[in-house]
Design an enzyme around this catalytic site. Structure first.
Site, PDB file in Angstrom:
ATOM      1  N   LYS A 287      44.585  47.197  46.199  1.00 28.01           N
ATOM      2  CA  LYS A 287      43.786  46.362  47.110  1.00 28.01           C
ATOM      3  C   LYS A 287      44.215  46.547  48.573  1.00 28.01           C
ATOM      4  CE  LYS A 287      42.694  42.900  43.591  1.00 28.01           C
ATOM      5  NZ  LYS A 287      42.558  41.449  43.304  1.00 28.01           N
TER       6      LYS A 287
ATOM      7  N   TYR B 278      32.386  42.407  42.047  1.00 37.50           N
ATOM      8  CA  TYR B 278      32.927  41.145  41.519  1.00 37.50           C
ATOM      9  C   TYR B 278      31.825  40.168  41.120  1.00 37.50           C
ATOM     10  CZ  TYR B 278      37.867  42.085  42.602  1.00 37.50           C
ATOM     11  OH  TYR B 278      39.149  42.567  42.599  1.00 37.50           O
TER      12      TYR B 278
ATOM     13  N   PHE C 214      36.157  30.923  44.986  1.00 42.90           N
ATOM     14  CA  PHE C 214      36.901  31.915  45.767  1.00 42.90           C
ATOM     15  C   PHE C 214      36.100  33.195  46.016  1.00 42.90           C
ATOM     16  CE2 PHE C 214      38.241  32.359  41.280  1.00 42.90           C
ATOM     17  CZ  PHE C 214      37.915  33.690  41.033  1.00 42.90           C
TER      18      PHE C 214
ATOM     19  N   THR D 192      47.474  37.068  37.323  1.00 48.75           N
ATOM     20  CA  THR D 192      46.707  37.057  38.583  1.00 48.75           C
ATOM     21  C   THR D 192      47.473  36.321  39.680  1.00 48.75           C
ATOM     22  OG1 THR D 192      44.690  36.978  37.259  1.00 48.75           O
ATOM     23  CG2 THR D 192      44.472  36.429  39.594  1.00 48.75           C
TER      24      THR D 192
ATOM     25  N   ARG E 213      52.620  42.403  40.568  1.00 50.74           N
ATOM     26  CA  ARG E 213      52.238  41.205  41.335  1.00 50.74           C
ATOM     27  C   ARG E 213      53.450  40.330  41.632  1.00 50.74           C
ATOM     28  NH1 ARG E 213      46.672  40.472  37.907  1.00 50.74           N
ATOM     29  NH2 ARG E 213      45.232  41.452  39.389  1.00 50.74           N
TER      30      ARG E 213
ATOM     31  N   ASN F  76      46.680  39.932  45.800  1.00 46.49           N
ATOM     32  CA  ASN F  76      47.577  40.182  44.668  1.00 46.49           C
ATOM     33  C   ASN F  76      47.713  41.674  44.327  1.00 46.49           C
ATOM     34  OD1 ASN F  76      45.090  40.567  43.503  1.00 46.49           O
ATOM     35  ND2 ASN F  76      45.385  39.133  41.819  1.00 46.49           N
TER      36      ASN F  76
ATOM     37  N   HIS G  22      44.109  45.447  41.092  1.00 48.75           N
ATOM     38  CA  HIS G  22      43.128  44.991  40.110  1.00 48.75           C
ATOM     39  C   HIS G  22      43.118  45.975  38.952  1.00 48.75           C
ATOM     40  CE1 HIS G  22      39.259  43.773  38.316  1.00 48.75           C
ATOM     41  NE2 HIS G  22      39.069  45.073  38.161  1.00 48.75           N
TER      42      HIS G  22
ATOM     43  N   GLU H  99      33.049  48.948  35.436  1.00 51.27           N
ATOM     44  CA  GLU H  99      33.800  49.183  36.679  1.00 51.27           C
ATOM     45  C   GLU H  99      34.035  50.669  36.976  1.00 51.27           C
ATOM     46  OE1 GLU H  99      37.354  46.835  36.330  1.00 51.27           O
ATOM     47  OE2 GLU H  99      36.256  44.952  36.534  1.00 51.27           O
TER      48      GLU H  99
END
Ligand code: CMP
Length: 148
Positions: A9, A49, A57, A91, A102, A112, A115, A126
């Site tokens: 990320k 997402y 969120f 998570t 993480r 975090n 993914h 995905e």
């Protein structure tokens, strides 16, 4: 053999953690069979997402994911989906086991670091969201250069 999608990320890319994330996966025997850097547009993050679109969120998450470049990977291995999830940890970094990515590097439940697909069905959505057929080189197609 199973394939899974992993995203390094924007927080991890900005902090120079690309190599460490890949190293931890490769150290467990997972094979990188697709790899690219992508700066997502807001709409692309929202599409990726979409399962979370009703969550409180969602807007913050998709803004974060579009805030800088990500590194997208397809990893392959036996039970790759579960293996990646174990190496990532929970998570929420406060709940992640010692030694997980993480726990080591995440700064919040949102930022975090990484993914990973949470199921075979998620991986099937995905992986092609980011990679076409020519961009994925499975171990079985590598001939003499294969380490497996
Ligand atoms: P990821 O594994 O990419 O899946 C969905 C993401 O939403 C998750 O990691 C977090 O980055 C984010 N997320 C999940 N739960 C929350 C939450 N309660 N608050 C903020 N972000 C969250």
């Amino acid at each position: 053999m199973e394939q899974t999608l992993v995203i390094v990320k924007p927080d991890a890319v900005a902090r120079g953690l690309i190599g460490e994330v890949i190293r931890r996966f490769e150290a467990e025997g997972l094979v990188v069979c697709g790899l690219k850097m992508v700066w997502l547009a807001q709409k692309e993050a929202e599409g990726f997402y979409q399962v979370h679109r009703h969550r409180p969120f969602f807007e913050s998450l998709t803004h974060f994911m579009a805030s800088g470049p990500c590194v997208m990977m397809v990893l392959e291995g036996e039970k790759a989906i579960g293996c990646v999830r174990t190496l990532m940890g929970a998570t929420d970094p406060a709940e992640a086991d010692e030694g997980t990515l993480r726990r080591s590097f995440a700064t919040s439940i949102e930022k975090n670091v990484v993914h990973g697909s949470d199921s075979a069905a998620s991986a099937a959505f995905e992986i092609p969201y980011f990679f076409n057929r020519l961009e994925i080189i499975p171990v079985a197609e590598r001939g003499e250069t294969s380490l497996a």
